[in-house]
Design a protein around this motif. Structure first.
Motif, mmCIF file in Angstrom:
data_model
loop_
_atom_site.group_PDB
_atom_site.id
_atom_site.type_symbol
_atom_site.label_atom_id
_atom_site.label_comp_id
_atom_site.label_asym_id
_atom_site.label_seq_id
_atom_site.Cartn_x
_atom_site.Cartn_y
_atom_site.Cartn_z
ATOM 1 N N ALA A 25 0.877 52.812 -35.606
ATOM 2 C CA ALA A 25 -0.334 52.288 -34.973
ATOM 3 C C ALA A 25 -0.458 52.963 -33.606
ATOM 4 O O ALA A 25 0.438 52.845 -32.770
ATOM 5 C CB ALA A 25 -0.246 50.778 -34.820
ATOM 6 N N ALA A 26 -1.541 53.677 -33.396
ATOM 7 C CA ALA A 26 -1.760 54.353 -32.114
ATOM 8 C C ALA A 26 -2.023 53.319 -31.028
ATOM 9 O O ALA A 26 -2.760 52.351 -31.230
ATOM 10 C CB ALA A 26 -2.943 55.306 -32.219
ATOM 11 N N GLU A 27 -1.411 53.505 -29.896
ATOM 12 C CA GLU A 27 -1.576 52.583 -28.782
ATOM 13 C C GLU A 27 -2.828 52.950 -27.991
ATOM 14 O O GLU A 27 -3.057 54.107 -27.665
ATOM 15 C CB GLU A 27 -0.351 52.656 -27.874
ATOM 16 C CG GLU A 27 -0.364 51.639 -26.777
ATOM 17 C CD GLU A 27 0.908 51.650 -25.976
ATOM 18 O OE1 GLU A 27 0.812 51.462 -24.751
ATOM 19 O OE2 GLU A 27 1.981 51.867 -26.562
ATOM 20 N N LYS A 28 -3.622 51.963 -27.676
ATOM 21 C CA LYS A 28 -4.836 52.184 -26.893
ATOM 22 C C LYS A 28 -4.457 52.435 -25.427
ATOM 23 O O LYS A 28 -3.497 51.868 -24.923
ATOM 24 C CB LYS A 28 -5.738 50.959 -26.974
ATOM 25 C CG LYS A 28 -6.146 50.587 -28.376
ATOM 26 C CD LYS A 28 -7.525 51.063 -28.652
ATOM 27 C CE LYS A 28 -7.954 50.480 -30.001
ATOM 28 N NZ LYS A 28 -8.458 51.430 -30.882
ATOM 29 N N PRO A 29 -5.206 53.276 -24.721
ATOM 30 C CA PRO A 29 -4.914 53.510 -23.302
ATOM 31 C C PRO A 29 -5.054 52.223 -22.490
ATOM 32 O O PRO A 29 -5.977 51.434 -22.709
ATOM 33 C CB PRO A 29 -5.964 54.524 -22.867
ATOM 34 C CG PRO A 29 -6.490 55.116 -24.120
ATOM 35 C CD PRO A 29 -6.301 54.106 -25.188
ATOM 36 N N ARG A 30 -4.115 52.007 -21.577
ATOM 37 C CA ARG A 30 -4.157 50.800 -20.732
ATOM 38 C C ARG A 30 -4.998 51.009 -19.488
ATOM 39 O O ARG A 30 -5.368 50.057 -18.822
ATOM 40 C CB ARG A 30 -2.736 50.432 -20.321
ATOM 41 C CG ARG A 30 -1.876 50.072 -21.490
ATOM 42 C CD ARG A 30 -0.477 49.670 -21.043
ATOM 43 N NE ARG A 30 0.379 49.658 -22.203
ATOM 44 C CZ ARG A 30 1.590 50.167 -22.241
ATOM 45 N NH1 ARG A 30 2.097 50.732 -21.178
ATOM 46 N NH2 ARG A 30 2.295 50.115 -23.338
ATOM 47 N N PRO A 32 -8.456 53.002 -17.964
ATOM 48 C CA PRO A 32 -9.641 53.766 -18.338
ATOM 49 C C PRO A 32 -9.493 55.228 -17.897
ATOM 50 O O PRO A 32 -9.243 55.515 -16.732
ATOM 51 C CB PRO A 32 -10.784 53.080 -17.597
ATOM 52 C CG PRO A 32 -10.267 51.741 -17.220
ATOM 53 C CD PRO A 32 -8.778 51.866 -17.105
#
Length: 86
Positions: A25-30, A32
């Motif tokens: 599962a790719a981690e979303k950027p924390r 912006p």
């Protein structure tokens, strides 16, 4: 190879006998990605004067100072002169 290679730990523990094909599962950027360098900061004002379209067009000391302050959040230490640079 050097003596550092001869004294290095064996890397066999980093590898397995069978590949793991489990999907990840790719981690979303924390943070912006478009707000990393806000325009109202002193660093952004200094960066406006940089010419980054060609290599070696900027003052190395200025660039190093900007990078040090951005990464370390503190003033850089004074330069240390080498005996070979006198």
């Amino acid at each position: 190879m050097t003596h550092f290679d001869a004294g290095a730990r064996v890397m066999t523990a980093a590898f397995s006998d069978r590949p793991d094909a489990t999907p990840y599962a790719a981690e979303k950027p924390r943070i912006p990605l478009d707000e990393r360098n806000p325009a109202a900061t002193p660093a952004a004002q200094r960066a406006e004067n940089l010419r980054l379209d060609e290599a070696d067009e900027n003052d190395d000391d200025e660039m190093n100072d900007m990078l040090w302050r951005a990464i370390r959040k503190d003033a850089p230490p004074p330069p240390v002169r080498s005996i070979f640079g006198r």
